[in-house]
Design a protein around this motif. Sequence first.
Motif, PDB file in Angstrom:
ATOM      1  N   LYS A  43       0.828  -1.217   0.000  1.00  0.00           N
ATOM      2  CA  LYS A  43       0.000   0.000   0.000  1.00  0.00           C
ATOM      3  C   LYS A  43       0.866   1.274   0.000  1.00  0.00           C
ATOM      4  CE  LYS A  43      -3.827  -2.459   0.990  1.00  0.00           C
ATOM      5  NZ  LYS A  43      -4.891  -2.832   1.793  1.00  0.00           N
ATOM      6  N   LEU A  44       2.159   1.115   0.262  1.00  0.00           N
ATOM      7  CA  LEU A  44       3.069   2.270   0.245  1.00  0.00           C
ATOM      8  C   LEU A  44       3.555   2.461  -1.188  1.00  0.00           C
ATOM      9  CD1 LEU A  44       5.094   1.599   3.521  1.00  0.00           C
ATOM     10  CD2 LEU A  44       3.212   3.200   3.176  1.00  0.00           C
ATOM     11  N   ASN A  45       2.724   3.104  -1.996  1.00  0.00           N
ATOM     12  CA  ASN A  45       2.976   3.211  -3.432  1.00  0.00           C
ATOM     13  C   ASN A  45       3.399   4.614  -3.852  1.00  0.00           C
ATOM     14  OD1 ASN A  45       0.624   4.590  -3.064  1.00  0.00           O
ATOM     15  ND2 ASN A  45      -0.665   3.168  -4.191  1.00  0.00           N
ATOM     16  N   GLY A  46       3.937   5.374  -2.924  1.00  0.00           N
ATOM     17  CA  GLY A  46       4.363   6.731  -3.245  1.00  0.00           C
ATOM     18  C   GLY A  46       3.364   7.783  -2.794  1.00  0.00           C
ATOM     19  N   GLU A  47       2.131   7.343  -2.502  1.00  0.00           N
ATOM     20  CA  GLU A  47       1.107   8.261  -1.985  1.00  0.00           C
ATOM     21  C   GLU A  47       1.560   8.772  -0.615  1.00  0.00           C
ATOM     22  OE1 GLU A  47      -3.541   7.959  -0.504  1.00  0.00           O
ATOM     23  OE2 GLU A  47      -2.682   6.317  -1.634  1.00  0.00           O
ATOM     24  N   ARG A  48       1.232  10.011  -0.306  1.00  0.00           N
ATOM     25  CA  ARG A  48       1.649  10.608   0.972  1.00  0.00           C
ATOM     26  C   ARG A  48       0.908   9.957   2.129  1.00  0.00           C
ATOM     27  NH1 ARG A  48       4.272  13.036   4.673  1.00  0.00           N
ATOM     28  NH2 ARG A  48       4.024  15.229   5.171  1.00  0.00           N
ATOM     29  N   ILE A  49       1.674   9.384   3.047  1.00  0.00           N
ATOM     30  CA  ILE A  49       1.133   8.827   4.285  1.00  0.00           C
ATOM     31  C   ILE A  49       1.729   9.679   5.410  1.00  0.00           C
ATOM     32  CG2 ILE A  49       1.033   6.803   5.812  1.00  0.00           C
ATOM     33  CD1 ILE A  49      -0.295   6.106   3.212  1.00  0.00           C
ATOM     34  N   HIS A  50       0.897  10.242   6.266  1.00  0.00           N
ATOM     35  CA  HIS A  50       1.381  11.148   7.311  1.00  0.00           C
ATOM     36  C   HIS A  50       1.779  10.419   8.584  1.00  0.00           C
ATOM     37  CE1 HIS A  50      -0.979  13.654   4.552  1.00  0.00           C
ATOM     38  NE2 HIS A  50      -0.087  14.578   4.849  1.00  0.00           N
ATOM     39  N   LEU A  51       1.220   9.206   8.779  1.00  0.00           N
ATOM     40  CA  LEU A  51       1.480   8.454   9.999  1.00  0.00           C
ATOM     41  C   LEU A  51       1.117   6.993   9.753  1.00  0.00           C
ATOM     42  CD1 LEU A  51       2.002   8.644  13.212  1.00  0.00           C
ATOM     43  CD2 LEU A  51      -0.474   8.650  13.380  1.00  0.00           C
ATOM     44  N   ILE A  52       1.834   6.088  10.421  1.00  0.00           N
ATOM     45  CA  ILE A  52       1.515   4.655  10.364  1.00  0.00           C
ATOM     46  C   ILE A  52       1.247   4.186  11.790  1.00  0.00           C
ATOM     47  CG2 ILE A  52       2.390   2.334   9.840  1.00  0.00           C
ATOM     48  CD1 ILE A  52       4.221   3.741   7.700  1.00  0.00           C
ATOM     49  N   ILE A  53       0.160   3.438  11.970  1.00  0.00           N
ATOM     50  CA  ILE A  53      -0.138   2.788  13.247  1.00  0.00           C
ATOM     51  C   ILE A  53      -0.055   1.287  12.977  1.00  0.00           C
ATOM     52  CG2 ILE A  53      -1.876   2.360  15.032  1.00  0.00           C
ATOM     53  CD1 ILE A  53      -3.004   5.165  14.424  1.00  0.00           C
ATOM     54  N   SER A  54       0.843   0.597  13.663  1.00  0.00           N
ATOM     55  CA  SER A  54       1.067  -0.820  13.366  1.00  0.00           C
ATOM     56  C   SER A  54       1.064  -1.687  14.614  1.00  0.00           C
ATOM     57  CB  SER A  54       2.410  -0.992  12.643  1.00  0.00           C
ATOM     58  OG  SER A  54       2.681  -2.359  12.394  1.00  0.00           O
ATOM     59  N   ASP A  55       0.480  -2.878  14.473  1.00  0.00           N
ATOM     60  CA  ASP A  55       0.563  -3.920  15.487  1.00  0.00           C
ATOM     61  C   ASP A  55       1.991  -4.481  15.440  1.00  0.00           C
ATOM     62  OD1 ASP A  55      -0.104  -5.865  17.360  1.00  0.00           O
ATOM     63  OD2 ASP A  55      -1.298  -7.066  15.981  1.00  0.00           O
ATOM     64  N   VAL A  56       2.388  -5.216  16.483  1.00  0.00           N
ATOM     65  CA  VAL A  56       3.693  -5.872  16.479  1.00  0.00           C
ATOM     66  C   VAL A  56       3.554  -7.321  16.023  1.00  0.00           C
ATOM     67  CG1 VAL A  56       5.614  -6.668  17.923  1.00  0.00           C
ATOM     68  CG2 VAL A  56       4.705  -4.363  18.223  1.00  0.00           C
ATOM     69  N   ASN A  57       2.649  -8.068  16.661  1.00  0.00           N
ATOM     70  CA  ASN A  57       2.505  -9.497  16.370  1.00  0.00           C
ATOM     71  C   ASN A  57       1.485  -9.726  15.261  1.00  0.00           C
ATOM     72  OD1 ASN A  57       4.306 -10.299  18.489  1.00  0.00           O
ATOM     73  ND2 ASN A  57       2.689  -9.761  19.923  1.00  0.00           N
ATOM     74  N   MET A  58       2.001 -10.058  14.055  1.00  0.00           N
ATOM     75  CA  MET A  58       1.143 -10.323  12.891  1.00  0.00           C
ATOM     76  C   MET A  58       1.755 -11.455  12.075  1.00  0.00           C
ATOM     77  SD  MET A  58       0.370  -6.435  11.532  1.00  0.00           S
ATOM     78  CE  MET A  58       2.097  -5.940  11.483  1.00  0.00           C
ATOM     79  N   PRO A  59       0.920 -12.181  11.324  1.00  0.00           N
ATOM     80  CA  PRO A  59       1.466 -13.209  10.429  1.00  0.00           C
ATOM     81  C   PRO A  59       2.160 -12.564   9.229  1.00  0.00           C
ATOM     82  CG  PRO A  59      -0.902 -12.997  10.119  1.00  0.00           C
ATOM     83  CD  PRO A  59      -0.532 -12.110  11.280  1.00  0.00           C
ATOM     84  N   ASN A  60       2.887 -13.352   8.464  1.00  0.00           N
ATOM     85  CA  ASN A  60       3.593 -12.942   7.231  1.00  0.00           C
ATOM     86  C   ASN A  60       4.742 -11.970   7.474  1.00  0.00           C
ATOM     87  OD1 ASN A  60       1.869 -14.556   5.601  1.00  0.00           O
ATOM     88  ND2 ASN A  60       0.349 -12.939   5.677  1.00  0.00           N
ATOM     89  N   MET A  61       4.466 -10.841   8.106  1.00  0.00           N
ATOM     90  CA  MET A  61       5.534  -9.900   8.450  1.00  0.00           C
ATOM     91  C   MET A  61       5.108  -9.153   9.704  1.00  0.00           C
ATOM     92  SD  MET A  61       7.175  -6.665   6.353  1.00  0.00           S
ATOM     93  CE  MET A  61       7.880  -7.634   5.029  1.00  0.00           C
ATOM     94  N   ASP A  62       5.890  -9.300  10.770  1.00  0.00           N
ATOM     95  CA  ASP A  62       5.544  -8.640  12.041  1.00  0.00           C
ATOM     96  C   ASP A  62       5.830  -7.145  11.961  1.00  0.00           C
ATOM     97  OD1 ASP A  62       8.215  -7.955  13.680  1.00  0.00           O
ATOM     98  OD2 ASP A  62       8.546  -9.772  12.485  1.00  0.00           O
TER      99      ASP A  62
END
Length: 122
Positions: free
Chosen positions: A41-60
Amino acid sequence: MSKTILIVDDSASLRQVVSIALKGAGYTTIEASDGRDALTKLNGERIHLIISDVNMPNMDGITFLKEVKKLPNYKFTPVIMLTTESQEAKKAEGQAAGAKAWVVKPFQPQQMLAAVGKLIMP
């Protein structure tokens, strides 16, 4: 123009709760189910902030954070870790990877919005 926030969590219900709180405060949201999905989803569009979990499948969340910091368009994007992890070692690992804030679940929407407000000006 509203600020865009990327929400990364493997729990659809948690993404929805966070998204509702952020939209209510005037932000635009994009949702991703794990770190790998979020990177697409990070395709060059402006993202001002990311909120992310720590424990996730595929990529933590910590691995995702390290990958984000390698991307020229996003290396300065602030990241809030929203997680059940409260150990100091995990927090230190997140901070070393570039996390700007650490919010422990369960959380109050106002607590999260306060952290968001400190990192991006509406």
